[in-house]
Design a protein around this motif. Sequence first.
Motif, PDB file in Angstrom:
ATOM      1  N   SER A   1       0.808  -1.360  -0.016  1.00  0.00           N
ATOM      2  CA  SER A   1      -0.019   0.055   0.246  1.00  0.00           C
ATOM      3  C   SER A   1       0.756   1.168   0.062  1.00  0.00           C
ATOM      4  CB  SER A   1      -1.093   0.180   1.072  1.00  0.00           C
ATOM      5  OG  SER A   1      -1.881  -1.092   1.161  1.00  0.00           O
TER       6      SER A   1
ATOM      7  N   GLU B   1      -1.200  -7.089  -5.034  1.00  0.00           N
ATOM      8  CA  GLU B   1      -2.544  -6.424  -5.025  1.00  0.00           C
ATOM      9  C   GLU B   1      -2.617  -5.256  -4.452  1.00  0.00           C
ATOM     10  OE1 GLU B   1      -2.218 -10.852  -6.024  1.00  0.00           O
ATOM     11  OE2 GLU B   1      -1.540  -9.596  -3.988  1.00  0.00           O
TER      12      GLU B   1
ATOM     13  N   VAL C   1      -1.558  -1.997  -6.290  1.00  0.00           N
ATOM     14  CA  VAL C   1      -2.212  -1.591  -7.564  1.00  0.00           C
ATOM     15  C   VAL C   1      -3.550  -1.199  -7.095  1.00  0.00           C
ATOM     16  CG1 VAL C   1      -1.163  -3.107  -9.277  1.00  0.00           C
ATOM     17  CG2 VAL C   1      -3.183  -4.112  -8.276  1.00  0.00           C
ATOM     18  N   SER C   2      -4.085  -1.337  -6.000  1.00  0.00           N
ATOM     19  CA  SER C   2      -5.251  -1.248  -5.403  1.00  0.00           C
ATOM     20  C   SER C   2      -5.434   0.269  -5.116  1.00  0.00           C
ATOM     21  CB  SER C   2      -5.574  -2.037  -4.264  1.00  0.00           C
ATOM     22  OG  SER C   2      -6.967  -1.822  -3.777  1.00  0.00           O
ATOM     23  N   LYS C   3      -5.490   1.085  -6.106  1.00  0.00           N
ATOM     24  CA  LYS C   3      -5.834   2.565  -5.816  1.00  0.00           C
ATOM     25  C   LYS C   3      -6.911   3.168  -6.683  1.00  0.00           C
ATOM     26  CE  LYS C   3      -1.990   2.398  -3.543  1.00  0.00           C
ATOM     27  NZ  LYS C   3      -1.864   2.660  -2.180  1.00  0.00           N
TER      28      LYS C   3
ATOM     29  N   GLU D   1      -6.172   2.068 -10.711  1.00  0.00           N
ATOM     30  CA  GLU D   1      -5.679   0.511 -10.642  1.00  0.00           C
ATOM     31  C   GLU D   1      -5.207   0.278 -11.963  1.00  0.00           C
ATOM     32  OE1 GLU D   1      -7.849  -3.704  -9.948  1.00  0.00           O
ATOM     33  OE2 GLU D   1      -8.167  -2.250  -8.443  1.00  0.00           O
ATOM     34  N   ASN D   2      -5.675   0.634 -13.066  1.00  0.00           N
ATOM     35  CA  ASN D   2      -5.058   0.098 -14.422  1.00  0.00           C
ATOM     36  C   ASN D   2      -3.530   0.857 -14.589  1.00  0.00           C
ATOM     37  OD1 ASN D   2      -6.939  -1.541 -15.219  1.00  0.00           O
ATOM     38  ND2 ASN D   2      -8.283  -0.047 -16.212  1.00  0.00           N
TER      39      ASN D   2
ATOM     40  N   ALA E   1      -1.099  -0.845 -12.436  1.00  0.00           N
ATOM     41  CA  ALA E   1      -0.756  -2.392 -12.861  1.00  0.00           C
ATOM     42  C   ALA E   1       0.327  -2.146 -14.089  1.00  0.00           C
ATOM     43  CB  ALA E   1      -2.020  -2.896 -13.519  1.00  0.00           C
TER      44      ALA E   1
END
Length: 323
Positions: A249, A284, A287-289, A293-294, A297
Motif C-alpha cells: 500500500s 494486489e 495496484v489497489s488505488k 488501478e490500471n 498495474a
Amino acid sequence: MSQSIVTVDIGGTHARFAIATVEGGRCIALGEATTLHTEDHASFQTAWQEFERRQSGSLPRAVAIAIAGPTRGEIIRFTNNPWIIRPALIREKLNVDSFVLVNDFEAVGHAVAQADARYFERLCGPDEPLPAKGTISVIGPGTGLGVAHVWRDGDAYRVQATEGGHIDFAPLDSIEDAILARLRKRHRRVSVERIVSGPGIVDIYETLAAMEGRPVTQEEDVAIWTRGMGQEDSLAAAAVDRFCLSLGSVAGDLALAQGARGVVIAGGLGLRIRDHLVRSGFPERFVSKGRFENFMAAIPVKLITHPQPGLFGAAAAFAREHC
C-alpha cells in the motif's frame, strides 16, 4: 581516466568499507567489502585506520561516505552510535584530497540509477526494464523507511532523497485500524515508518495477538521476524504477511505521489522477505488505488539485489561530482 577511491557506508550498527574504481561519472568496479562494528571503534577515524591496516598499505586519497542521517551542518551526529563527523576536518583526519558526503538512501538512489539490469528482480507489474525516462521511486524498509526518487532522461539522471517514510499511515481494513489504534496510544501522529520498517513488526504482531486474546511477552523484532520467516509461529507468519500488505500500500501511495514510472524496493530487509513479497498480498495492495488501478498495474516493480548498494551508490555519487 579511472580513479580509485575509498567508499564507506555508515549505519548505526555497522560501517562498511571498500575500494571502488570510478570513471566518467560512474562506478565501474567495487572491491570486496569490509564490515566493522561501530561499537568496536571509538570514532570513524579509528575505524578508517583499521580498514587501512587491513588493506596493508596506504589508501586512495579520495573518499565517498554514505551516512544514515542528514549530512548538513558543521557536526554530523548518528542516531544509533556515538560517532560524530566534522565535514571540515575530513581531509585532515582521513588524509584525503577530495570527498563526497551523501545520505545513505541518496546513495541507494545512485545505485538504482547505475547498477546493471542483472541486479533487479521482478516483484510485480510488467516484466520489463526500469524506464529510461521519468521517475523511479525507491523505497527501503529497514531500521526506518528510506524513500528517494530517481529522475532519468536517458544517460542523465538526478537523485532526490526525501523524508517520505514520515507520511501519515492510512489503514485499509479493520486489522490496520487496530494497529493504528494501538500506535496512537503512544504517538499523536502515526507515520508509515512506524509500521513499514523492521521494528514495526512488533506492533503488528502484538496487535494480532490482542485480537485473538493471546498473551504476549515483549520481545525484539528480530525474534518475531525469525519465527515468521521460518513459519515456526503462525501468528508471527501472519504478522510478516500483514507487513507485506502494508508495504504494498505504501509503495503504491509513494509511486502515485511521485509520478513514478517504475518502483524499486531496496534494503537488507527487502532482500530477506523477497519470497514473501511475491506470494503475499503485496502486488494486489500496490495496484489497489481505485480509479488508478490500471495505471498502477502498468508500473514495473523491482527488487534491487546488489550486495552492497550503499557502497556502490556512494562511489557513484562521488563519480558524478568529481569525474
